[in-house]
Design an enzyme around this catalytic site. Sequence first.
Site, PDB file in Angstrom:
ATOM      1  N   HIS A 108      41.645 -38.799 -31.384  1.00  0.00           N
ATOM      2  CA  HIS A 108      40.254 -38.359 -31.375  1.00  0.00           C
ATOM      3  C   HIS A 108      40.141 -36.866 -31.067  1.00  0.00           C
ATOM      4  CE1 HIS A 108      39.797 -42.665 -31.293  1.00  0.00           C
ATOM      5  NE2 HIS A 108      38.506 -42.520 -31.559  1.00  0.00           N
ATOM      6  N   ASP A 151      37.655 -45.155 -20.783  1.00  0.00           N
ATOM      7  CA  ASP A 151      37.213 -44.750 -22.120  1.00  0.00           C
ATOM      8  C   ASP A 151      37.723 -45.811 -23.083  1.00  0.00           C
ATOM      9  OD1 ASP A 151      36.802 -43.642 -24.608  1.00  0.00           O
ATOM     10  OD2 ASP A 151      37.935 -41.803 -24.244  1.00  0.00           O
ATOM     11  N   MET A 152      36.838 -46.629 -23.589  1.00  0.00           N
ATOM     12  CA  MET A 152      37.300 -47.766 -24.391  1.00  0.00           C
ATOM     13  C   MET A 152      36.320 -48.109 -25.506  1.00  0.00           C
ATOM     14  SD  MET A 152      36.526 -50.877 -21.714  1.00  0.00           S
ATOM     15  CE  MET A 152      36.378 -52.157 -22.959  1.00  0.00           C
ATOM     16  N   TRP A 157      35.162 -63.149 -28.232  1.00  0.00           N
ATOM     17  CA  TRP A 157      33.705 -63.258 -28.371  1.00  0.00           C
ATOM     18  C   TRP A 157      32.965 -62.400 -27.339  1.00  0.00           C
ATOM     19  CZ3 TRP A 157      37.124 -67.212 -27.388  1.00  0.00           C
ATOM     20  CH2 TRP A 157      37.196 -67.666 -26.071  1.00  0.00           C
ATOM     21  N   LYS A 158      33.606 -62.123 -26.203  1.00  0.00           N
ATOM     22  CA  LYS A 158      32.936 -61.318 -25.180  1.00  0.00           C
ATOM     23  C   LYS A 158      32.773 -59.870 -25.646  1.00  0.00           C
ATOM     24  CE  LYS A 158      34.644 -64.229 -21.427  1.00  0.00           C
ATOM     25  NZ  LYS A 158      35.425 -64.309 -20.171  1.00  0.00           N
ATOM     26  N   GLY A 192      42.552 -43.302 -16.390  1.00  0.00           N
ATOM     27  CA  GLY A 192      42.523 -41.851 -16.192  1.00  0.00           C
ATOM     28  C   GLY A 192      43.568 -41.333 -15.225  1.00  0.00           C
TER      29      GLY A 192
END
Length: 343
Positions: free
Chosen positions: A54, A183-184, A235-236, A313
């Site tokens: 990114h 960060d996900m 599904w969560k 982190g």
Amino acid sequence: MALDIVRNQSMRIPYTTVISTLEKILSHYGFSKKSGALCSALFAKSSLDGVPSHGLDRFPVFLSMIQKKLVHPTAEAEKMDAFGMFERWNGNLGPGNLNAHQCMERAITLAKKHGLGIVALQNTNHWMRAGNYGWQAVDAGCIGICFTNTKPNMPAWGGSEPKLGNNPLVVAIPRKNGAVVLDMAMSQFSYGKMTTYLREGKEMPFEAGFDQVGDLTKSPGEIIDHELALPIGLWKGAGLSLVLDMLASILSGGKATHEVGESGEEYGVSQVFICLNPYKLGMDAWSDDKLDSILQDLKSSAVFDGKEIRYPGENIARIRKENMDQGIPIDETVWNKILEELK
């Protein structure tokens, strides 16, 4: 998409060289000196911190979006509505990382005044590395929470087509002994990470999505081609993606995931930036002790052979220093593609 990709060597480029190179390129695309410097720094910082998927890996894609006139280099975000600690902004299809940085900065300012600041942003673009804005918040001494929607690139649980976005979420908590920054994406792997594995001719280390008959696969090409990434927590994760999209679109008044996807391109997304000021909210006297005790307990856990426990982190400071000293690692093909813009 076959995995017959030629493996390229990684280079190390000095941080200052990366910055100056990106600034020269962005100036050719109409960026002012100030906006070009910040945009370059945000791209470089992502790779500096060990997130090239990114960072610099996405820079050629970013330039392509400008060429398609989906990202407007000179456009700036502007405030539309203000309700005390909550504001609604329009990104005017400007560079996503600049819009996100500006809106997180505004949320920080509101939190410094009110204890809490929320900025919802519509009509913006991909913000690149989401974690940049979490680090921006903790560097200002604030708790930062932000999320974005995307185009449809993940199926609903049980679905066979992309209906949900992988809608990244950041939660950043300041701490004297090292900030905690989660960060996900809502997919098991981000598409940027899968693209990196594809370029290197590698399969994913775990199942990352579905093939065309609904079986789990580690093939990044198969997943990217059909945009069937695996939701985190099954599904969560699908449910969490849905409600993040709902919140981003209703708070900002902007597009929802299915609307972003109507053109086939990812632009005009919606985002939310939330900041809490521990000092204003009376937490500064004891928050570090509480955080330290939580992490000490975490670190005391027994582990399986060859494993270690890290908090989100934890390694960023070490990675950042190593890459600042030795140069930013970058795939040779990516760097050469960036340099072509100078010709």
